[in-house]
Design a protein around this motif. Structure first.
Motif, short mmCIF file in Angstrom:
data_model
loop_
_atom_site.label_atom_id
_atom_site.label_comp_id
_atom_site.label_asym_id
_atom_site.label_seq_id
_atom_site.Cartn_x
_atom_site.Cartn_y
_atom_site.Cartn_z
N PHE A 125 31.91 37.37 25.32
CA PHE A 125 31.30 37.05 26.61
C PHE A 125 32.74 36.64 27.72
O PHE A 125 33.72 36.01 27.25
CB PHE A 125 30.46 35.62 26.43
CG PHE A 125 30.12 35.22 27.77
CD1 PHE A 125 28.86 35.75 28.36
CD2 PHE A 125 30.89 34.18 28.69
CE1 PHE A 125 28.52 35.24 29.57
CE2 PHE A 125 30.31 33.86 29.78
CZ PHE A 125 29.13 34.30 30.10
N GLY A 126 32.67 37.11 28.74
CA GLY A 126 33.92 37.11 29.56
C GLY A 126 33.61 37.33 31.01
O GLY A 126 32.49 37.66 31.71
N GLY A 127 34.47 37.25 31.93
CA GLY A 127 34.38 37.35 33.46
C GLY A 127 35.69 38.00 33.94
O GLY A 127 36.88 37.88 33.26
N ASP A 128 35.71 38.34 35.13
CA ASP A 128 36.87 38.85 35.84
C ASP A 128 36.84 38.80 37.52
O ASP A 128 35.60 38.71 37.77
CB ASP A 128 37.12 40.18 35.51
CG ASP A 128 36.21 41.26 36.15
OD1 ASP A 128 36.25 41.74 37.16
OD2 ASP A 128 35.23 41.53 35.16
N LEU A 129 37.91 38.64 38.00
CA LEU A 129 38.04 38.63 39.39
C LEU A 129 38.93 39.82 39.76
O LEU A 129 39.85 40.07 39.38
CB LEU A 129 38.70 37.21 39.84
CG LEU A 129 37.95 35.90 39.75
CD1 LEU A 129 38.74 34.53 40.04
CD2 LEU A 129 36.64 35.90 40.59
N LYS A 130 38.26 40.48 41.20
CA LYS A 130 38.75 41.71 41.45
C LYS A 130 39.33 41.34 42.91
O LYS A 130 38.18 41.14 43.82
CB LYS A 130 38.16 42.70 41.51
CG LYS A 130 38.52 44.22 41.48
CD LYS A 130 37.59 45.38 41.16
CE LYS A 130 38.28 46.70 41.42
NZ LYS A 130 37.32 47.61 40.83
N PHE A 131 40.43 41.20 43.36
CA PHE A 131 41.40 40.96 44.65
C PHE A 131 41.48 42.28 45.16
O PHE A 131 42.30 43.00 44.69
CB PHE A 131 42.45 40.02 44.37
CG PHE A 131 42.12 38.87 43.86
CD1 PHE A 131 41.73 37.62 44.55
CD2 PHE A 131 42.14 38.64 42.26
CE1 PHE A 131 41.07 36.45 43.73
CE2 PHE A 131 41.86 37.48 41.49
CZ PHE A 131 41.57 36.37 42.38
N PRO A 132 40.93 42.52 46.51
CA PRO A 132 41.53 43.58 47.34
C PRO A 132 42.91 43.44 47.72
O PRO A 132 43.02 42.36 48.26
CB PRO A 132 40.39 43.86 48.45
CG PRO A 132 40.07 42.38 48.59
CD PRO A 132 40.09 41.62 47.31
N LEU A 133 43.58 44.48 47.49
CA LEU A 133 45.11 44.39 48.05
C LEU A 133 45.19 45.37 49.26
O LEU A 133 46.03 45.11 50.06
CB LEU A 133 45.97 45.03 46.99
CG LEU A 133 46.28 44.36 45.62
CD1 LEU A 133 46.97 45.00 44.79
CD2 LEU A 133 46.45 42.80 45.90
N THR A 134 44.38 46.46 49.36
CA THR A 134 44.51 47.22 50.57
C THR A 134 42.90 47.84 50.45
O THR A 134 42.64 48.50 49.35
CB THR A 134 45.36 48.11 50.84
OG1 THR A 134 45.37 48.96 51.92
CG2 THR A 134 45.73 49.00 49.70
N GLU A 135 42.39 48.37 51.45
CA GLU A 135 41.07 48.90 51.46
C GLU A 135 40.97 49.70 52.86
O GLU A 135 41.24 49.13 53.92
CB GLU A 135 39.80 47.98 51.52
CG GLU A 135 39.55 47.32 50.26
CD GLU A 135 38.22 46.40 50.14
OE1 GLU A 135 37.60 46.72 49.71
OE2 GLU A 135 38.35 45.59 51.07
#
Length: 547
Positions: A125-135
């Motif tokens: 069981f886990g989780g993650d965060l995804k941070f945008p660097l450029t879009e």
């Protein structure tokens, strides 16, 4: 090479806070045209099986998913080595994307692990965060940070060995280049930290990964993808998931995603990887290192209540007026392609004189997709040719159906597909994977014919049925049903007759029927008993007002 968090000398939290603070400025400056909320699966995906992209979900979007992955049944005993998983991703406003996931595996391996062929149980069981660097329209990059807690046990088939908790942590940098509106290339590099030991023996260990992918969108509703990822394990060939020294140290995936409806998509894929989470997708499918596994994922994005209900095909008014209202049309043993109207729940409880009892639930959130769940005790006798009544017990089945065509949309017939998976509860248990297709032709508001081929796969072999069902309406509230299914030369055919009546002014329907089938749902609908059985059923349906 020795990998450790301390050697990286990276304080990740200040960097995360810096990226999060910069998100609003990056998104505002990029001039991105975000997804149409009514057709989310036509937009470029943030993740595909085995392929992570530099893209994030659009603002204020929630996506849930559930799936399974298994090796082919002919590569092992039973129905293959299976892993089940589910999770969700969401993004509030222009904030970073958050996600959680769960995965379960419980099967013996095909080759020895740490010198033994004992059963392996793996739960995470886990989780993650995804941070945008450029879009931007051509380039997207993100930083993904993930953590998982799990349970690992290598014990005998009776699972008496004591397991141990396990933990994982990973950081990756996916980048996506949009070559055209239809083509994209991707790259992904990362590091994953997993325990060097499990239960005092060699574990999975830390590893570095670097991969590339290609994604093609030939039509709006379809994405095809292929990816490959090199893996450098600190433990080398001693790691639990390491292939032989002569095999490539590489993970690969190949698959596609099709938008079944505006709110639901189906992924089908092949891979040699173990899972779809940020941690487990860096692991080889350790229970069978020589053969590929095949997976499916159902993903769902809720429609917005303040928007019109999205459909890929509009209703044709004269067809709607000429046919009965959309809704439940299943028979006794025959399944119909029609789904309930959106935001509906129906419950059916049935009982027969020979001891077949079942409770089934049918639930819809949006058009053309329905979720089905059943608890059922089959009425097994010597003629069914299935398991004996002494070992077969209460069986659960979970799945759903997709209505691909509807006469109300102007199609010549209504066409649907359904899948159910499940097993009985008490050991020794037998799992069943059940699939069926349904084609129906409605004749005005007075009745319909249904063709219903279906197949159930078990560790003891498969059973099939090719069924034909007819229903005739006697007024607005009463339906008479007759059904027949050919089940092959080695088994008796299945038949059923019955009548269903809607109780005026109530959400209830009552039903009386006779059949020689051992059950009503799944593989039970193609198991013929040696004698007739008689039963009754009660139906209840209402609109929920949730979606």
């Amino acid at each position: 090479m020795k990998l450790s968090v301390h050697d990286c000398r990276l304080s990740i939290m200040p960097f995360i806070r810096f990226v999060a603070a910069a998100v609003a400025g990056i998104v505002t400056a990029s001039g991105i045209a975000f997804a149409d909320p009514n057709f989310p699966f036509e937009e470029f995906p943030e993740h595909l099986a085995g392929v992570d992209t530099g893209v994030l979900l659009p603002p204020d979007t929630f996506k849930g998913y559930v799936g399974s992955q298994q090796t082919a049944p002919n590569t092992t005993s039973g129905t293959g080595k299976q892993t089940y998983f589910g999770g969700a991703r969401w993004r509030h406003g222009n904030q970073p994307q958050a996600a959680w996931n769960i995965q379960v595996f419980d099967d013996p391996p095909n080759t020895p692990i740490n010198g033994r062929m004992t059963n392996i149980t793996y739960f995470s069981f886990g989780g993650d965060l995804k941070f945008p660097l450029t879009e931007s329209e051509t380039l997207s990059a993100a930083l993904r940070v993930a953590a998982e807690a799990g349970f690992y046990r290598a014990g005998g088939p009776d699972n008496t060995a004591k397991g141990r908790q396990t933990y994982g942590f990973g950081v990756s940098l996916p980048v996506t280049w949009r070559l055209t509106e239809r083509w994209a290339l991707g790259a992904d590099a990362g590091v994953t930290f997993l325990p060097d030991t499990q239960q005092g023996e060699t574990g999975f260990g830390k590893r570095l990964t670097a991969g590339a992918s290609v994604i093609w969108q030939p039509v709006d509703r379809l994405f095809l993808h292929a990816g490959a990822k090199g893996v450098r394990r600190e433990l080398g060939s001693a790691a639990i998931d390491a292939p032989s020294a002569t095999d490539p140290q590489m993970l690969w995936s190949l698959g596609g995603r099709w938008a079944l409806t505006p709110q639901m998509a189906l992924d089908l894929y092949a891979t040699n990887g173990f899972g779809v989470s940020p941690i487990t997708d860096d692991m080889l499918f350790f229970a069978d290192k020589q053969n590929p596994s095949f997976g499916l994922v159902l993903s769902y994005v809720p429609s917005r209540r303040d928007e019109p209900i999205p459909r890929y095909a509009p209703f044709v008014e004269d067809r709607v007026a000429a046919l009965r209202p959309e809704g439940f049309a299943d028979g006794i043993t025959i399944t119909s392609p029609q789904t309930l109207a959106p935001d509906q729940l129906r419950v059916r409880a049935s009982y027969t004189a020979s001891g077949n009892y079942a409770v089934s639930g049918y639930f819809t959130t949006d058009p053309d997709i329905q979720y089905d769940v059943t608890l059922e005790q089959y009425a097994i006798d010597a003629a069914t040719g299935f398991r004996s009544a002494a070992v077969e017990d209460l069986r659960y089945q979970i799945g759903g159906r997709w209505q691909a065509m509807d006469q109300r949309y102007g199609h010549p017939v209504s066409l649907g597909f359904r899948t159910l998976v499940g097993r009985d509860i008490r050991k020794p248990t037998t799992g069943v994977i059940f699939g069926e297709a349904m084609a129906a032709r409605e004749f005005g508001d007075w009745g319909q014919l249904v063709l219903n081929p279906r197949y159930g796969a078990t560790g003891y072999g498969g059973r099939y049925g090719i069924g034909l069902g007819a229903s005739v309406a006697l007024g607005e509230r009463t339906v008479v049903m007759g059904e027949y299914s050919y089940t092959g030369p080695a088994h008796g055919d299945v038949w059923a007759v019955g009548v269903r009546h809607d109780l005026a002014g109530t959400p209830l329907s009552v039903e009386a029927f006779a059949t020689n089938a051992a059950g009503r749902e799944g593989i039970g609908s193609v198991l013929a008993r040696g004698s007739a059985d008689f039963g009754v059923a009660l139906h209840w349906e209402r609109r929920l007002g949730w979606f």
